[in-house]
Write an enzyme that holds these catalytic residues in place. Structure first.
Site, PDB file in Angstrom:
ATOM      1  N   GLY A  78     -47.701  25.144 -21.667  1.00 14.61           N
ATOM      2  CA  GLY A  78     -48.977  25.523 -22.264  1.00 14.61           C
ATOM      3  C   GLY A  78     -50.121  25.471 -21.262  1.00 14.61           C
ATOM      4  N   ASP A  79     -50.064  24.506 -20.349  1.00 16.34           N
ATOM      5  CA  ASP A  79     -51.089  24.401 -19.314  1.00 16.34           C
ATOM      6  C   ASP A  79     -51.022  25.607 -18.375  1.00 16.34           C
ATOM      7  OD1 ASP A  79     -51.313  21.877 -20.490  1.00 16.34           O
ATOM      8  OD2 ASP A  79     -49.973  20.982 -18.997  1.00 16.34           O
ATOM      9  N   GLY A  86     -44.631  28.435 -28.719  1.00 17.12           N
ATOM     10  CA  GLY A  86     -43.301  28.191 -28.176  1.00 17.12           C
ATOM     11  C   GLY A  86     -42.505  29.472 -28.021  1.00 17.12           C
ATOM     12  N   GLY A 135     -43.863  33.095 -29.159  1.00 15.28           N
ATOM     13  CA  GLY A 135     -44.868  33.894 -28.477  1.00 15.28           C
ATOM     14  C   GLY A 135     -46.228  33.224 -28.478  1.00 15.28           C
TER      15      GLY A 135
END
Length: 316
Positions: free
Chosen positions: A252-253, A223, A226
């Protein structure tokens, strides 16, 4: 670069922006977005926007599934459809003005044994010249966690490298099939090792444990704190400042897609992952970043991992 993605439980994502979320009230949206969704779907969208070849293998059913395929086709993405009896799910996200996100994820259809086998067969059929096969997302109802191990094993058998982004029992089951890289977030990493993660050093240790269980590399997205890349050759930490978070759906993808398209190894790929993640959180809804979105924030990559730094949101 040629990347095949497999999303066993895709979705149609509807995102509404509101000034504030008040339970029991009638709210008027200030923005509305409809996007094809699912972890692997998002990876394909970023890969395609960057000008690389991608095929999205998807079990799709009903009018919702047809719309997901239509939206992906409009983005120039080839879809290898595995027809299923159940209807593809719709997810809803509500984003408040301060960036707070509330999501309602539907369970999706229950796949039969025959449909699950067809999905595995489609991976083999369409792998072709793929450099990477990205196996992403939660398994749908009807699939045992071991199905993900079978998916990774069959993907490896094609000769492509395998990226894995799932969680819970499916992640643990698939590690034994030795994916080349896994991409958990902080909460998925904590869940995998069965203990809270309080500091960046805790996340490093947890990532090492996943490597011991079979993962070649671990790209951990933390998040706002880093990202970590833990490999046999070393551990790297990267961070980019973000002025304001508009929506973290799919960040995240986007990070995984950036990592793979930048070579899938080493500090340069980690920098690309962080740049893509930082760009994604500044875009509305499930909009995925294109190359033009990546220059906003400088990325710092270092081997000096701040192991004592507390995570801003301890994971459990």
């Amino acid at each position: 670069m040629n990347i095949l993605t497999v999303t066993p439980n895709p979705s149609l994502d509807r995102t509404y922006e509101v000034s504030g979320l008040r339970r029991g009230a009638v709210l008027r949206a200030t923005g509305e977005y409809v996007d094809p969704g699912g972890k692997g779907v998002n990876v394909s969208r970023v890969v395609s926007a960057a000008g690389h070849r991608t095929v999205a293998v998807l079990p799709l059913g009903g009018t919702t599934g047809a719309l997901v395929a239509e939206l992906l086709g409009a983005e120039g993405i080839d879809v290898a459809t595995v027809p299923v009896v159940g209807h593809t799910r719709s997810n809803i996200a509500v984003v408040e003005a301060d960036g707070t996100l509330t999501k309602i994820n539907a369970p999706g259809p229950e796949l039969s044994g025959a449909e699950a086998e067809s999905l595995l067969a489609a991976v083999r059929e369409h792998a072709g010249p793929a450099d990477w096969i990205a196996c992403c997302g939660s398994p749908p109802r009807g699939l045992d966690p071991q199905w993900y191990a079978d998916l990774v094993a069959r993907a490896r058998a094609t000769g492509a490298k395998v990226a894995l982004d799932t969680s819970g029992p499916a992640l643990i089951a698939a590690l034994g099939a030795r994916p080349h890289i896994v991409k958990p977030n902080a909460h998925e990493l904590a869940q995998a090792v069965g203990r809270p993660l309080i500091t960046v050093g805790d996340a490093v240790q947890a990532a090492e444990e996943l490597r011991e269980l079979g993962a070649g590399m671990v790209l951990a997205t933390l998040g706002a704190d880093g990202q970590l890349l833990v490999t046999s050759l070393g551990t790297y930490f990267a961070h980019a400042p973000v002025d304001a978070v508009r929506s973290d759906v799919g960040a995240g993808d986007a990070s995984l897609a950036g990592f793979l398209t930048a070579g899938g190894a080493g500090p340069r790929a980690l920098a690309a992952a962080v740049a893509h993640g930082a760009a994604a959180v500044q875009l509305p809804g499930s909009v995925m970043p294109a190359p033009a979105d990546l220059a906003a924030a400088p990325v710092t990559v270092t081997e000096a991992v701040p192991v004592d730094r507390p995570l801003s949101e301890p994971a459990s």
